[in-house]
Write an enzyme that holds these catalytic residues in place. Sequence first.
Site, PDB file in Angstrom:
ATOM      1  N   GLY A 279       0.806  -1.213   0.000  1.00 13.29           N
ATOM      2  CA  GLY A 279       0.000   0.000   0.000  1.00 13.29           C
ATOM      3  C   GLY A 279       0.838   1.260   0.000  1.00 13.29           C
ATOM      4  N   LYS A 280       1.789   1.356   0.933  1.00 10.96           N
ATOM      5  CA  LYS A 280       2.649   2.544   0.976  1.00 10.96           C
ATOM      6  C   LYS A 280       3.520   2.629  -0.266  1.00 10.96           C
ATOM      7  CE  LYS A 280       2.996   2.824   6.015  1.00 10.96           C
ATOM      8  NZ  LYS A 280       2.327   1.515   6.272  1.00 10.96           N
ATOM      9  N   ASP A 344       9.013   0.959   7.261  1.00 14.86           N
ATOM     10  CA  ASP A 344       7.806   0.548   7.980  1.00 14.86           C
ATOM     11  C   ASP A 344       8.059  -0.874   8.454  1.00 14.86           C
ATOM     12  OD1 ASP A 344       5.326   0.042   8.981  1.00 14.86           O
ATOM     13  OD2 ASP A 344       4.253   0.235   7.094  1.00 14.86           O
ATOM     14  N   CYS A 397       3.230   0.216  12.995  1.00 20.49           N
ATOM     15  CA  CYS A 397       1.794   0.224  13.283  1.00 20.49           C
ATOM     16  C   CYS A 397       1.599  -0.273  14.706  1.00 20.49           C
ATOM     17  CB  CYS A 397       1.034  -0.648  12.291  1.00 20.49           C
ATOM     18  SG  CYS A 397      -0.758  -0.431  12.435  1.00 20.49           S
TER      19      CYS A 397
END
Length: 445
Positions: A279-280, A344, A397
């Site tokens: 997604g990123k 991430d 996250c």
Amino acid sequence: MSRGGPRAHRGRSPRRRRVDAARRAAFDALRAVTAHDGYANLVGPALFAERRLDDRDAAFATELLHGTCRHLGTYDRIIEAAGGRSLSSLQAAIVDVLRLGAHQLLGMRVPSHAAVAATVDLAGAAVGEHTTGLANAITRRIDAHDLDGWLTILSSGLDSRDRLALRTHHPRWIVDALADVLPAEELEAALAANNERPVTALAIRPGLATAAELVGAGATAHPDVPTAAMVTGHPGRFAAVREGRAGVQDPGSQRVALRLAEIEATDGPWLDLCAGPGGKAALLAGLAIDQGTWLLASELQPHRAVLVGQAVRAYAGRHAPLVIAADGTRPAWPDSTFARVMADVPCTGLGALRRRPEARWRRTPDDLDTLVPLQRRLLDSAINAARPGGIVSYVTCSPHRRETVEIVDAVLADRDDVERIGPDVQLWPHRDGTDAMFQALLRRR
């Protein structure tokens, strides 16, 4: 939908039990989660589509699966109290039947007689006729109290933090972790927000779609994130999603990607160090192209690298992103190569408990002992990959202190070639309506 649930069957011969398709699908999905470490948000939709459930039955099965996973630890304590025995003394499959029965009785608007009968039928059909008496007895005892009544009974003798953990359906260690980083007056709201299903958000692929296009097709513009639009129903109804010009992504994930792209940095290619599921990477790829450069998306697991490739498939041309399967701790690129690096990193995922309902019961504090050293190595690798003047975005996250500020502080204490830029960002579901994403921005000197 009737209050008895979808297509309830009654009056069947005990040895020829038939269970409605929605409850059977929810049971099979729950078994995949509890016995095979599946993820409810992935297993459920795939199985319900395979079984060809209609919209009504799919909605019922989804609530039954996700609600049961979300309350799993609480229901386990209720089942033990109602049954007068430990779960370990019961067959694993019958425990899952009882968990689904508990959610129908305590968390859904299914009448008692329908929930008990359906649980007994499911036990007989899915586990064995010999389990129906046990299922009937325990389910009826569960029905002796509503959820508040059970929480009152089970709270007896607990301290205030344990009572809060029970009431909000979290393990104690997660409550402690959030209490460590939140004002006391926000703690219960933060825990309650983890029990609310998030609205689905789409992210455009910059240069290939616009938020206005999504709004024109029936989405709602996000008030704070220009690349995001909120939707109801199946995302595949949008042409941009089917064509790879937009995809599902939490607004918090979009915010940290946009923040990395907007801050001043030197020129050069960009790197997404741990890119799966993509997604990123898809958002960053378009932002990189807008700035006349390109993105390298690296992912350790080959099957997740395939997902990244699918996410960025609509980009083509001279600046199209490159996707590779590589270990970020043993880089496949020279040091000092990239102008912007997104790290991430793998984490406990405590910030995404809204969309991963089983994770709160699956994770333990011991996971941090493995994840924290990996997170430090990946951040070091990300800094090494940045050229002088380049920007590194460290993202998790998770709001857990050991995975966030303590990682950044420890790496900065060991290096003199990098500095923090501005305050760290910690998003929250109850404050921001996003996953609890953490971001620290660093500049390579």
